[in-house]
Design an enzyme around this catalytic site. Structure first.
Site, short mmCIF file in Angstrom:
data_model
loop_
_atom_site.label_atom_id
_atom_site.label_comp_id
_atom_site.label_asym_id
_atom_site.label_seq_id
_atom_site.Cartn_x
_atom_site.Cartn_y
_atom_site.Cartn_z
N GLY A 1 0.83 -1.20 0.00
CA GLY A 1 0.00 0.00 0.00
C GLY A 1 0.87 1.25 0.00
N ALA A 2 0.51 2.21 -0.85
CA ALA A 2 1.36 3.39 -1.04
C ALA A 2 0.62 4.69 -0.76
CB ALA A 2 1.94 3.41 -2.46
N GLY A 3 -0.30 4.66 0.22
CA GLY A 3 -0.92 5.88 0.68
C GLY A 3 -0.05 6.55 1.73
N ALA B 1 -0.06 6.34 5.01
CA ALA B 1 0.45 5.43 6.05
C ALA B 1 1.59 4.57 5.53
CB ALA B 1 -0.69 4.55 6.57
N GLY B 2 1.39 3.96 4.37
CA GLY B 2 2.43 3.08 3.82
C GLY B 2 3.71 3.81 3.49
N PHE C 1 -13.38 22.35 11.76
CA PHE C 1 -13.86 21.11 11.16
C PHE C 1 -14.86 20.47 12.11
CE2 PHE C 1 -12.95 18.11 7.71
CZ PHE C 1 -12.41 18.98 6.77
N ASP D 1 -8.50 -5.34 0.44
CA ASP D 1 -7.66 -6.51 0.18
C ASP D 1 -6.85 -6.95 1.40
OD1 ASP D 1 -8.39 -6.37 -2.64
OD2 ASP D 1 -7.08 -4.62 -2.72
N GLN E 1 -18.47 4.60 8.66
CA GLN E 1 -19.00 5.96 8.68
C GLN E 1 -19.57 6.37 7.32
OE1 GLN E 1 -16.35 9.67 8.58
NE2 GLN E 1 -16.97 9.58 10.73
N HIS F 1 -20.35 9.61 5.29
CA HIS F 1 -20.06 11.04 5.26
C HIS F 1 -21.31 11.78 4.79
CE1 HIS F 1 -18.15 14.85 4.32
NE2 HIS F 1 -17.01 14.41 4.81
N LEU G 1 -16.73 13.20 -2.51
CA LEU G 1 -16.99 14.16 -1.44
C LEU G 1 -17.07 15.61 -1.86
CD1 LEU G 1 -14.92 12.97 1.63
CD2 LEU G 1 -17.26 12.45 1.00
N GLU H 1 -15.70 18.21 3.97
CA GLU H 1 -16.18 18.83 5.21
C GLU H 1 -15.60 20.23 5.38
OE1 GLU H 1 -16.24 17.47 9.86
OE2 GLU H 1 -16.60 16.00 8.29
N ARG I 1 -19.81 13.72 12.09
CA ARG I 1 -20.39 13.22 10.85
C ARG I 1 -21.56 12.28 11.05
NH1 ARG I 1 -14.64 12.04 7.74
NH2 ARG I 1 -14.19 14.21 7.21
N HIS J 1 -18.13 6.08 3.56
CA HIS J 1 -16.91 6.87 3.49
C HIS J 1 -15.71 6.24 4.18
CE1 HIS J 1 -14.26 10.30 3.35
NE2 HIS J 1 -14.30 10.48 4.66
N GLU K 1 -6.17 3.23 7.35
CA GLU K 1 -7.59 2.87 7.42
C GLU K 1 -7.84 1.38 7.49
OE1 GLU K 1 -11.86 4.02 5.29
OE2 GLU K 1 -10.00 4.86 4.51
N ARG L 1 -15.41 8.50 13.36
CA ARG L 1 -14.18 9.29 13.19
C ARG L 1 -14.50 10.76 12.99
NH1 ARG L 1 -11.61 11.54 9.06
NH2 ARG L 1 -12.62 10.42 7.34
N SER M 1 -8.22 11.33 10.07
CA SER M 1 -7.83 10.16 9.27
C SER M 1 -6.43 10.32 8.70
CB SER M 1 -8.84 9.93 8.15
OG SER M 1 -8.97 11.08 7.34
#
Length: 583
Positions: free
Chosen positions: A16-18, A20-21, A120, A221, A240, A242, A252, A255, A286, A352, A383, A394, A399
């Site tokens: 995973g390359a978001g 976090a990754g 927010f 996955d 959740q 949204h 989206l 927010e 939310r 969401h 996530e 959340r 996030s």
């Protein structure tokens, strides 16, 4: 059909390359050989869709403290979040934001040159008593800015990227994770990645609903890989919705639009949030806002009797919309053909964010039971993981913060683990066998006229999940959905694809993704049925009210063949005792 196996050896493999990754990979790559597998090109990861901001109590706009941020996070989670994890999140938020700034994230600035912050939903000052500007932002493209910055830093650190590689199975021998098997989507072929540590950062799983903000790649996955190794998932009933998804499409309207002052309007032109959260209005959490919208729709006050309400930003003025919300305006123009400068935009609740996921401890190690037993060499963050900082609901901009904070922690802890293990353990001889069997079986069905096509099952899953496991839930619908999921999983055994090739075979990938989605959709429905209370995003109309005496606990669920086994573990409470949520 036989495939040539290609073997790779790295100290760390991140799937995973978001945000976090990439943050995890950035930290390990400082000292050890690190690889990142991503089924899409890294900068196309879903983190890039995060619009509004990243929460941290910097206090650049007004007085703020981490204790206030923690209280909002605890209360927003409807007191189901683990408060040790929540405290770590909000304490680390400040240094992590400054680290990201120094790495190169182009945050908006105040006149004094500090990181700009804005309001927010769910974020307040003085323990919920006053307005707060806490979300650090880069216009309405914050996730995009963070993702690209981290990717560039990983390239600088010579991280090895395997782009368009799809993880199929984990390699676990004698209880220790030793790598992962993946399919080369573009070129075809199985690849075995031998590693001392594997970090799962595969994102959310909203694609099992028809209307969702999630990208096409968010098919859960990583969760399925864990389930198929006999490991549990946590709090899967908490998903959740949204409140401001573009009507009929789901992507989206950030927010940030409400944070900047947008109004929610029903068919009568009323700002209906006054009837649901009089003090906080559109900036309530939310789950509160989504239920308010759905109630307006259910009671016939949707726009022209349809399943949508309006978000109205016209009063903000052209300059503010173009400066602060350019991407949101572009989305509305493209998908509904309306310019929010002079027109309200139709919106509806959209699936969401997933509060549940792979259970992990504060070091992001994956847990195998209701206690603290970790799987050596296996980590998860973002996530797809459940640490649990979000509990039952959340808060906005927590996030990207969780991804950054726990991705970073995961990288640091993995580095320490890997440095203590100088050599690679021997791989099992059948390391790739499960993946090979899955690929060979699906390809062997190509062109079979009697088989069911993946799209047919996927459509039925998405439509029924949207009908039966939505904003409001009840036992009759949930039981129905459990049965539907069981039937779909049986029908999946007869699935057939049309493309029998091995290169760029999206038909094959979509079939595998469907199998993953059917696994966790079944678990979501079952876990939702087994929790007879209202808490956060899980709202049982047949069991009104939150039940702290019986249900202040986390759900852990295992998939054994066609059966789901459920156990529970206590919520960690350190500072704030449960109280009634009033907004």
């Amino acid at each position: 059909m036989k495939f040539e196996l290609t073997y790779h050896k790295h100290d760390v493999v991140v799937v995973g390359a978001g945000i976090a990754g990439l943050y995890a990979a950035l930290k390990t790559s400082a000292k050890v050989d690190t690889a990142v597998l991503s089924k899409v090109y890294p900068t196309r990861s879903h983190s890039g869709a995060a619009q509004g901001g990243c929460a941290a109590s910097l206090g650049n706009m007004m007085e703020d403290h981490w204790e206030w941020h923690m209280y909002d996070t605890v209360r927003g989670s409807d007191f189901l979040g683990d408060q040790d994890a929540q405290e770590l999140l909000v304490r680390e938020a400040v240094p992590v934001m400054y680290e990201m700034e120094h790495l190169g994230v182009p945050f908006d600035r105040t006149e004094q040159g500090r990181i700009a912050q804005r309001p927010f939903g769910g974020h307040f000052g003085n323990f919920g008593k006053s307005p707060m500007m806490r979300s650090c932002y880069a216009a309405d493209r914050t996730g995009h800015a963070q993702l690209h910055c981290l990717y560039e830093q990983c390239v600088k650190n010579e991280v090895r990227f395997y782009n368009e590689f799809y993880a199929l199975t984990l390699i676990i021998k004698d209880g220790v994770c030793q790598g992962v098997v993946a399919w080369d989507v573009n070129g075809g072929g199985l690849h075995v990645f031998h590693a001392k540590a594997v970090h799962l950062a595969t994102g959310g799983y909203g694609r099992c609903w028809k209307i969702t903000s999630n990208s096409m790649a968010n098919t859960g996955d990583g969760l399925s890989l864990v389930m198929r190794q006999g490991l549990p998932l946590e709090d899967m009933e908490f998903v959740q919705f949204h409140p401001t998804g573009v009507w009929k499409h789901g992507m989206l309207i950030s927010e940030a639009a409400r944070g900047e002052g947008g109004y929610l309007i029903n068919d009568k032109g009323e700002r209906f949030m006054e009837n649901y959260a009089k003090a906080k209005m559109e900036l309530a959490p939310r789950d509160v806002v989504s239920r308010a919208e759905q109630t307006e729709i259910n009671e016939g006050r949707g726009i022209k009797g349809q399943d949508c309400v309006h978000i109205d930003l016209r009063h903000l003025g052209k300059e503010k919309i173009i400066t602060r919300l350019p991407q949101v305006r572009e989305l509305a123009l493209k998908f509904v053909g309306l310019d929010m400068i002079d027109s309200p935009i139709p919106i509806q609740p959209t699936a969401h964010y997933s509060m549940g996921g792979i259970p992990v401890n504060l070091d992001t190690q994956v847990l195998r039971d209701t206690g603290k037993t970790a799987v050596p060499g296996l980590y998860a963050s973002g996530e797809c993981a459940c640490v649990s900082v979000h509990g039952a609901n959340r808060l906005g901009t927590n996030s990207t913060l969780e991804c950054a904070v726990y991705g970073r922690i995961g990288g640091i802890k993995m580095l320490d683990y890997v440095c203590k293990h100088p050599g690679h353990d021997d791989l099992p001889e059948d390391a790739a066998e499960m993946a090979r069997e899955e690929i060979e079986h699906l390809l062997s069905t190509a062109g079979t006229k009697s088989g069911v096509r993946p799209v047919e099952l996927r459509d039925r899953m998405q439509e029924t999940m949207s009908e039966n496991v939505a904003v409001f839930r009840q036992a009759e619908d949930l039981k129905k959905q459990v049965g539907i999921c069981q039937d779909l999983r049986q029908e999946y055994k007869k699935v057939a694809i049309d493309d029998g090739g091995i290169k760029a075979n999206t038909d094959l990938i979509e079939a595998i993704e469907l199998g993953h989605m059917l696994d966790y959709a079944y678990m979501i429905a079952q876990c939702a049925l087994e929790r007879p209370e209202c808490r956060g995003a899980h709202w049982r109309t047949d069991h009104p009210g939150r039940n702290d005496k019986k249900w202040l606990k986390h759900t852990l669920a295992w998939l054994h063949g066609d059966e789901i086994r459920i156990e529970y573990k206590p919520v960690v409470i350190t500072r704030f005792q449960p109280e009634e949520r009033k907004y």
